[in-house]
Design a protein around this motif. Structure first.
Motif, mmCIF file in Angstrom:
data_model
loop_
_atom_site.group_PDB
_atom_site.id
_atom_site.type_symbol
_atom_site.label_atom_id
_atom_site.label_comp_id
_atom_site.label_asym_id
_atom_site.label_seq_id
_atom_site.Cartn_x
_atom_site.Cartn_y
_atom_site.Cartn_z
ATOM 1 N N TYR A 1 0.807 -1.223 0.000
ATOM 2 C CA TYR A 1 0.000 0.000 0.000
ATOM 3 C C TYR A 1 0.843 1.277 0.000
ATOM 4 C CZ TYR A 1 0.844 -0.761 5.017
ATOM 5 O OH TYR A 1 1.428 -1.007 6.240
ATOM 6 N N PRO B 1 -9.018 4.747 -1.642
ATOM 7 C CA PRO B 1 -9.438 3.952 -0.484
ATOM 8 C C PRO B 1 -10.952 3.862 -0.316
ATOM 9 C CG PRO B 1 -7.672 5.461 0.113
ATOM 10 C CD PRO B 1 -8.145 5.871 -1.235
ATOM 11 N N HIS B 2 -11.699 4.744 -0.977
ATOM 12 C CA HIS B 2 -13.148 4.769 -0.822
ATOM 13 C C HIS B 2 -13.880 4.113 -1.985
ATOM 14 C CE1 HIS B 2 -12.310 7.571 2.454
ATOM 15 N NE2 HIS B 2 -11.550 8.254 1.606
ATOM 16 N N TRP C 1 -13.858 0.896 -2.633
ATOM 17 C CA TRP C 1 -14.210 -0.480 -2.295
ATOM 18 C C TRP C 1 -14.493 -0.553 -0.802
ATOM 19 C CZ3 TRP C 1 -15.355 -4.151 -5.678
ATOM 20 C CH2 TRP C 1 -15.483 -5.468 -5.236
ATOM 21 N N ALA D 1 -14.251 -1.134 2.931
ATOM 22 C CA ALA D 1 -13.086 -1.429 3.764
ATOM 23 C C ALA D 1 -13.469 -2.345 4.923
ATOM 24 C CB ALA D 1 -12.472 -0.134 4.290
ATOM 25 N N VAL E 1 -7.948 3.788 6.090
ATOM 26 C CA VAL E 1 -9.061 4.653 5.712
ATOM 27 C C VAL E 1 -9.449 5.567 6.865
ATOM 28 C CG1 VAL E 1 -11.461 4.725 4.918
ATOM 29 C CG2 VAL E 1 -9.925 2.936 4.085
ATOM 30 N N THR F 1 -10.157 1.176 10.374
ATOM 31 C CA THR F 1 -10.787 0.841 9.101
ATOM 32 C C THR F 1 -9.713 0.880 8.027
ATOM 33 O OG1 THR F 1 -12.873 1.836 9.834
ATOM 34 C CG2 THR F 1 -12.614 1.441 7.474
ATOM 35 N N TYR F 2 -9.542 -0.215 7.309
ATOM 36 C CA TYR F 2 -8.415 -0.333 6.383
ATOM 37 C C TYR F 2 -8.748 -1.344 5.285
ATOM 38 C CZ TYR F 2 -7.451 -4.731 8.779
ATOM 39 O OH TYR F 2 -7.556 -5.992 9.300
ATOM 40 N N HIS F 3 -7.883 -1.394 4.289
ATOM 41 C CA HIS F 3 -7.982 -2.390 3.222
ATOM 42 C C HIS F 3 -6.847 -3.393 3.395
ATOM 43 C CE1 HIS F 3 -11.091 -0.407 0.831
ATOM 44 N NE2 HIS F 3 -10.488 0.725 1.086
ATOM 45 N N HIS G 1 -7.571 -6.764 -0.979
ATOM 46 C CA HIS G 1 -8.346 -5.726 -1.675
ATOM 47 C C HIS G 1 -7.538 -5.039 -2.780
ATOM 48 C CE1 HIS G 1 -11.517 -4.995 1.731
ATOM 49 N NE2 HIS G 1 -11.395 -6.270 1.374
ATOM 50 N N LEU H 1 -9.430 -2.615 -5.666
ATOM 51 C CA LEU H 1 -9.109 -1.189 -5.632
ATOM 52 C C LEU H 1 -8.446 -0.753 -6.931
ATOM 53 C CD1 LEU H 1 -7.733 -0.896 -1.979
ATOM 54 C CD2 LEU H 1 -9.841 0.118 -2.853
#
Length: 336
Positions: free
Chosen positions: A173, A229-230, A232, A234, A252, A293-295, A299, A303
């Motif tokens: 990331y 980040p928004h 998909w 999370a 996120v 809150t994260y990916h 993901h 993304l």
């Protein structure tokens, strides 16, 4: 009559120069430069993918085995530094390719030809304005897509080969790594090409068109990094106040969770037991834990594909705007 004016009294020659052959002949140096650049970067990435990653992995294993135990510290530091440098240079170069495409498209492919009248001459002798623009977008788009896609694929393979083996390897990331490992870089390059066309037709001067095209790519890239980040859903993970934040990936949002389940801002005190007085701070806020809150890495492709589709829409709209601008200006010039 404007600088884009056609010469309606000049008949088209019976022997029309094919658009693609004309384009290659006019921009042959740029073609050779692009092929050379792609070849050099591809060779560097293949070197990273195989021999250099293997050597650096061995060096890191030596470091962990011999230096972590307090004994004599002997390891191949030069190989580790070399891997880090070559990775940084190739990743930066691949990140800069869309800007290079935008600069060339705005300055040479469109801006200079419109400024010097080369485009207008082609319109009166061999190519219609629409065919001229379509050819100058389609042919470079194929070459840019093929070259950039090859380099992105090699970068992804190279990064995967070092993931978990190189202690200082970039995370998936990391902003530059995230984009150079996926097709968003290809989409950025096509946006630069379309932006160069629009800038050249709009300004009809070399340096201003180049600056505008570069600015467009920069804006698109920054905005994409912000909205990615928004694109998909999370994952949210809640942990205790003593454990601190949990989860690793593309962040996120984060903060505190109250007893009612509400999310509030983190005052920055840290996990309880680490800094004295945090218990009272969290008690006053009715906080019961941390949320993050994260990916996760799973993901990555959702993304990437969502962001690529979004950027390609921008590139398509930019190219459409270039065609509409050309049609309006050539129609006005012919009417005059």
């Amino acid at each position: 009559m404007t600088a884009l004016a056609l010469a309606p009294t000049t008949p088209r020659t019976a022997h029309r120069a094919p658009g693609i052959r004309w384009l290659f002949r006019l921009h042959r140096p740029a073609l050779y430069a692009w092929l050379g650049l792609v070849l050099v970067l591809a060779l560097a990435l293949v070197w990273l993918w195989g021999p250099l990653t293997d050597s650096a992995a061995v060096a890191w294993r030596q470091y962990r085995d011999e230096c972590a135990n307090g004994g004599p510290c002997r390891y191949d530091q030069d190989t580790i530094v070399r891997y880090k440098d070559v990775y940084a240079y190739t990743t930066a170069a691949l990140t800069g390719l869309p800007f290079l495409v935008a600069a060339w498209a705005g300055a040479s492919l469109f801006g200079r030809e419109l400024e010097h009248g080369t485009a207008q001459l082609a319109w009166t002798q061999s190519l219609s304005p629409t065919r001229w623009l379509a050819t100058k977008l389609a042919v470079p788009a194929v070459l840019v897509t093929a070259g950039t896609l090859l380099l992105v694929a090699l970068h992804r393979l190279m990064w995967s080969a070092g993931d978990g083996r190189i202690d200082t390897a970039k995370s998936w990331y990391d902003d530059m790594t995230l984009h150079t490992n996926g097709p968003t870089t290809v989409a950025f390059a096509l946006t630069g090409l379309a932006g160069g066309a629009l800038a050249g037709l709009l300004l009809r001067r070399t340096l201003p068109a180049m600056s505008l095209a570069l600015g467009l790519v920069a804006v698109v890239r920054v905005l994409t990094s912000q909205v990615l980040p928004h694109l998909w859903p999370a994952v949210t993970r809640v942990t205790s106040l003593a454990d601190g934040y949990g989860g690793s990936g593309l962040g996120v949002d984060s903060g505190l969770v109250t007893s009612t389940g509400a999310h509030i801002a983190d005052p920055g005190c840290g996990p309880t037991g680490v800094v004295s007085g945090c218990d009272k701070v969290y008690a006053g806020l009715d906080a019961t834990g941390f949320y993050s809150t994260y990916h996760p890495e799973s993901h990555f492709w959702p993304l990437q594909l969502a962001a690529t589709a979004l950027v390609l829409v921008v590139a398509g709209l930019t190219a459409t705007a270039a065609f509409l601008l050309l049609r309006r200006r050539t129609a006005t010039s012919s009417a005059a």
